[in-house]
Design an enzyme around this catalytic site. Structure first.
Site, mmCIF file in Angstrom:
data_model
loop_
_atom_site.group_PDB
_atom_site.id
_atom_site.type_symbol
_atom_site.label_atom_id
_atom_site.label_comp_id
_atom_site.label_asym_id
_atom_site.label_seq_id
_atom_site.Cartn_x
_atom_site.Cartn_y
_atom_site.Cartn_z
ATOM 1 N N CYS A 40 2.034 -2.397 7.518
ATOM 2 C CA CYS A 40 1.339 -1.733 5.818
ATOM 3 C C CYS A 40 -0.339 -2.183 6.030
ATOM 4 O O CYS A 40 -0.972 -0.939 5.295
ATOM 5 C CB CYS A 40 1.786 -3.538 5.641
ATOM 6 S SG CYS A 40 1.020 -5.069 5.688
ATOM 7 N N HIS B 186 1.477 -9.182 3.402
ATOM 8 C CA HIS B 186 1.182 -8.085 2.952
ATOM 9 C C HIS B 186 0.113 -6.784 2.519
ATOM 10 O O HIS B 186 -0.902 -7.265 1.950
ATOM 11 C CB HIS B 186 2.419 -7.534 1.803
ATOM 12 C CG HIS B 186 2.620 -5.947 2.028
ATOM 13 N ND1 HIS B 186 3.123 -5.004 2.902
ATOM 14 C CD2 HIS B 186 2.952 -5.485 0.617
ATOM 15 C CE1 HIS B 186 2.793 -4.265 2.056
ATOM 16 N NE2 HIS B 186 3.709 -3.703 0.692
ATOM 17 N N ASP C 285 0.849 1.175 -3.384
ATOM 18 C CA ASP C 285 0.869 0.350 -2.108
ATOM 19 C C ASP C 285 1.405 1.345 -1.494
ATOM 20 O O ASP C 285 2.871 1.654 -1.706
ATOM 21 C CB ASP C 285 2.305 -0.727 -2.500
ATOM 22 C CG ASP C 285 2.232 -1.277 -1.074
ATOM 23 O OD1 ASP C 285 1.837 -0.575 0.510
ATOM 24 O OD2 ASP C 285 2.554 -1.905 -0.700
#
Length: 692
Positions: free
Chosen positions: A282, A340, A363
Site C-alpha cells: 500500500c 493503510h 487509493d
C-alpha cells in the site's frame, strides 16, 4: 520595400521558447531548462525569428495554433486557434505582440486555466487572399497550475504549494497506532525523464488505448486524471506500474520494503516496455501515485490510516474470529490493517454539489473494484466525514475504512460461537501525514471523522445507516494486555496480562496467551511464535497480573520489515460461562542508522557523509549492505557493502556524491543483511548554490 503579402509565414527561421526563463517563472525548471514546460493559466514568452518579414498588426492576419493529442479538433478543444490581441485574456488562450522588428516577433502567450494537460505543438498561421500557411514553431508541455486562482487545483497557501507540489522528498508513516514509524521516501517527481514517464502512463491507460481522442479531451479535469492515475499505479486491469504482493516469496522481484523511492520503480516500468514492476504494497502504491500527481501539477500528499478497516460486504462491521487458543481463524474476507496508506489530492469538485472541494482521497492499492476497475476515488474528505455516501467516488468504502465497528468471536472446539468483544473505537486512529515544511507528523483524524462519542459522530452514523453495536453493561470479568514499551528488536518482550474480577466471589479461570507473527494488512495463519496457558484463581474484586516473556530466539525468525507481533489473551471462566478477550499488536524498534555530513554542502562540489550502524541483535548479521538514494543528490542508487557485523559491533562507512540541485534535499539510507532487512535512515541536507 516589398509588401508584407510577398512573404509567407514559412519564412520563420527559428523559435526561441526562452525555456530557462519561462520554466523558472512556471516553477518547472527543476524538471528541465532545455524544453518548454508551462503551467496552465499563466503567461509565457516566445520569440519568433524570420528570414525576411516585418510584422504589421494592421495588415497581417496571424493566428497561433496550439494542438494536443491525436486528431486535434476545435470542437473537442484539443485544437485551439487564437489571434493576436491587444491584451491578454486570462480565461482563455490568448496572445499579444510585445515587440516586433524586421526579422523578429516577440509574443506573450497565455494558456487557458482549464487547458488540457499534456504535450502540445505550437504553430503560426497566416491567412492571405489566396492561401493559408501554417509554420510549426515547436513543442511544449502544459501542466496543472496550483498557483493560478482559476485552476481547479488552485492552492492559496505558499507553504502548502511548496510541500505538496514542489517537494521531492517526504515521510510516510507506518507501523502501528501505538508505535508510528517514519519512513523516508524519495518522490523524485522532477528527476530526468519522470515527466515523460508520467505522460506515458496516461497514454497507456485503457481509456486512452480504446479512444485516444476522447481521452485527451478529458485531460482538463483533475478528477479524471486522478482516477486514471489511481487505476494505472496498480496493474490489475491494465499496463499499470506495480504488481501487488503480500506473501512470500519475493525472490523474482523486489520486496516492497526495499524500495526507497518512486524513481527506480517508474524507470523500470518504462524501460521494460510497460511491464509491471514486482512488487508493491500500500505505501509503495500511494507513494508512486504521489510522485505522478505532483509531477503533473496536482497538489498531493500521502496519508496513513492506522487500524484501517477493509469492509468487503459493506455492512460496516469487521468480524474477527479466533479459536480457543487465541489464534485467528481468518475465515472472513474482512480485515483490519495495522496501517493503510493512500493519497489525498487537492481540487475543486465542479462535478458535485457545493461543499465537496478540497482534499480528495485516492487509493491506488487494488482492494475493491470501482465502476469495474481497481481504483478508488477521488472521494471528498468532507463527504467522508459527513457520511455522504451518495457522493462520488467510493465514499462508502473509505468511510468504512475509518469508521467500521469491530466484533470479536471465539469458536469452541465443538463449534460454538461466542461474541467476546465489540469495539466502536478501534478503527480509524491517528490518521497521519507529513507536516508542511518539516518531517513531523500531522494528525488529520478530525478531517475524516468527528470525535468518538460526540453528538456529531452519532448523527453521522445514523446518516450513513451505520449498524451500531448496542452498549452492554460493564463486564464482571475484564482483561488487559501490557508490554514493556518501548521494545527494541533483539531484546526480550515482557507481556503482562491483567485479569480483573469485579465480582465479590472468587473465580477459577483459564488464561491462554498466544504470540503470532503479524503482517500489517492481516494476521499470518499458523505462524505461531509461542503459546502460554495457566489456571488461575482471581479473588473477589482482585486484579491479578500474569507475566510471559518472549525472547529473540523465539521471535527473531518471524520478523519482517515492520517487526509486528500480535498478542492475544483469552480468559475463560467455565463455571460462570463467561469469557473475555484482549488483543495487542506490538512493533519492535530496529537499530538506528546514524548519518553525519562533513564539510560544505555546495552545488557541484563533493559532499562527504559518514554512516554508522550498530548491531544490537544477539546474533551476527551477514551480507550487510547500505543503499543510498536522494533526489538531486545521487543519480539512481549507491551501494556500500559492509560484510559481517558481530553482536554489539559498530560499523562506520564514508560515502561521497556530487549534488546536482540546490535546496533542502533528503538523503535516505537503507540497511540490509541476511536476517535484518530494510532498516531506514535519513538526513536532510541543504545544498547551497555557491559562488558564480
Amino acid at each position: 520595400m516589398a509588401s508584407n503579402a510577398d512573404y509567407a509565414v514559412q519564412d520563420v527561421r527559428s523559435t526561441d521558447f526562452h525555456c530557462e526563463k519561462n520554466n523558472q517563472e512556471h516553477r518547472t525548471s527543476e524538471i528541465s531548462t532545455k524544453r518548454l514546460i508551462v503551467r496552465r493559466g499563466q503567461p509565457f514568452h516566445i520569440t519568433v525569428q524570420f528570414n525576411r518579414y516585418q510584422y504589421d498588426p494592421d495588415v497581417d492576419r496571424l493566428k497561433l495554433v496550439a494542438q494536443t493529442g491525436p486528431n486535434p479538433s476545435e470542437t473537442l478543444g484539443t485544437k485551439i486557434l487564437f489571434s493576436l490581441s491587444d491584451t491578454i485574456n486570462e480565461r482563455r488562450w490568448s496572445a499579444v505582440a510585445v515587440s516586433s522588428s524586421s526579422t523578429k516577433l516577440s509574443l506573450n502567450i497565455h494558456s487557458a486555466p482549464n487547458a488540457k494537460i499534456g504535450r502540445y505543438t505550437l504553430a503560426l498561421q497566416k491567412i492571405t487572399v489566396d492561401q493559408t500557411v501554417i509554420q510549426p514553431l515547436g513543442e511544449f508541455v502544459v501542466l496543472f497550475n496550483p498557483w493560478c486562482s482559476e485552476d481547479e487545483v488552485f492552492l492559496s497557501d505558499a507553504g502548502q504549494q511548496n510541500e505538496y507540489v514542489l517537494n521531492e522528498q517526504g515521510i510516510i508513516f507506518t507501523g502501528c497506532s501505538e508505535y508510528i514509524q517514519p519512513l523516508p521516501w524519495n518522490f523524485g517527481q522532477f528527476e530526468d525523464d519522470i515527466l515523460d514517464i508520467c505522460l506515458k502512463i496516461l497514454d497507456n491507460s485503457p481509456k486512452h488505448l480504446k479512444n485516444p481522442t476522447k481521452d485527451c479531451t478529458r485531460r482538463s479535469s483533475p478528477v479524471y486524471i486522478c482516477r486514471t492515475v489511481s487505476a494505472m499505479v496498480n496493474c490489475n486491469d491494465d499496463n499499470g506500474i506495480l504488481f501487488g504482493k503480500w506473501d512470500d516469496p519475493y525472490t523474482d522481484g523486489v520486496y516492497p520494503g526495499k524500495w526507497n523511492g518512486s524513481v527506480a520503480i517508474l524507470r523500470q516500468w518504462n524501460s521494460s516496455g510497460c511491464q509491471p514492476v514486482c512488487y508493491g504494497q500500500c505505501w509503495v502504491f500511494a507513494a508512486v501515485a504521489c510522485t505522478v500527481l505532483r509531477c503533473l501539477g496536482i497538489p498531493t500528499r500521502v496519508v496513513t490510516n492506522f487500524e484501517s478497516a477493509h469492509d468487503t460486504n459493506g455492512n460496516l462491521i469487521i468480524e474477527s474470529e479466533y479459536d480457543e487458543e487465541g489464534m485467528e481463524l481468518e475465515r472472513s474476507d474482512d480485515s483490519i490493517w495495522n496501517f493503510h496508506v493512500w493519497v489525498e489530492s487537492w481540487m475543486a469538485r465542479y462535478d458535485l454539489r457545493p461543499g465537496n472541494d478540497g482534499w480528495q482521497a485516492l487509493d491506488p492499492t487494488p482492494q475493491e473494484k470501482s465502476e469495474g476497475i481497481y481504483c478508488c476515488g477521488p472521494a471528498p474528505v468532507k463527504a467522508i466525514k459527513e457520511g455522504d455516501t451518495d457522493i462520488g467516488y467510493d465514499v462508502p468504502f473509505i468511510f468504512a475504512e475509518v469508521n467500521a465497528d469491530c466484533e470479536t468471536w471465539v469458536y469452541s472446539k465443538k463449534g460454538k460461537k461466542l461474541k467476546v468483544d465489540a469495539d466502536t473505537r478501534q478503527v480509524g486512529q491517528r490518521i497521519s501525514t507529513k507536516s508542511v515544511g518539516s518531517d513531523d507528523r500531522e494528525d488529520i483524524t478530525n478531517n475524516y471523522k468527528y470525535p468518538e462519542g460526540s453528538a456529531q459522530e452519532r448523527r453521522i452514523f445514523e446518516l450513513a445507516n451505520k449498524r451500531r453495536v448496542p452498549l452492554k453493561p460493564e463486564k464482571q470479568l475484564q482483561l488487559h494486555l501490557k508490554t514493556n514499551d518501548p521494545i527494541y528488536n533483539g531484546t526480550n518482550v515482557k507481556v503482562s496480562a491483567v485479569i480483573s474480577n469485579k465480582k465479590s466471589v472468587k473465580r477459577v479461570c483459564t488464561l491462554k496467551i498466544s504470540a503470532m507473527k503479524k503482517k500489517y494488512n492481516q494476521s499470518s495463519r499458523q505462524k505461531c511464535i509461542k503459546k502460554y496457558q495457566q489456571e488461575i484463581n482471581v479473588g473477589p474484586s482482585e486484579d491479578k497480573t500474569v507475566e510471559m516473556e518472549l525472547s529473540y530466539a523465539e521471535y527473531g525468525e518471524f520478523l519482517d520489515k515492520y517487526n509486528l507481533i500480535r498478542l492475544t489473551a483469552l480468559v475463560i471462566d467455565g463455571e460462570e460461562n463467561e469469557s473475555v478477550f484482549s488483543l495487542r499488536d506490538i512493533s519492535l524498534i530496529n537499530p538506528k542508522i546514524a548519518i553525519q555530513v562533513r564539510g560544505v554542502t555546495m552545488l557541484s562540489q563533493e559532499v562527504l557523509t559518514e554512516i554508522s550502524f550498530e548491531n544490537i541483535l544477539p546474533t551476527a548479521l551477514t551480507s550487510c549492505v547500505f543503499t543510498l538514494e536522494g533526489a538531486g543528490l545521487i543519480d539512481g542508487q549507491m551501494e556500500i557493502r559492509v560484510g559481517t557485523l558481530n553482536p554489539g559491533e559498530v560499523i562506520t562507512k564514508e560515502a561521497s556524491f556530487i549534488p546536482k540541485k540546490i535546496g533542502l534535499k533528503k538523503l535516505t539510507v537503507d540497511f540490509d543483511s541476511d536476517s535484518l532487512k530494510d532498516v531506514k535512515g535519513y538526513i536532510n541536507i541543504d545544498i547551497q548554490a555557491g559562488e558564480k
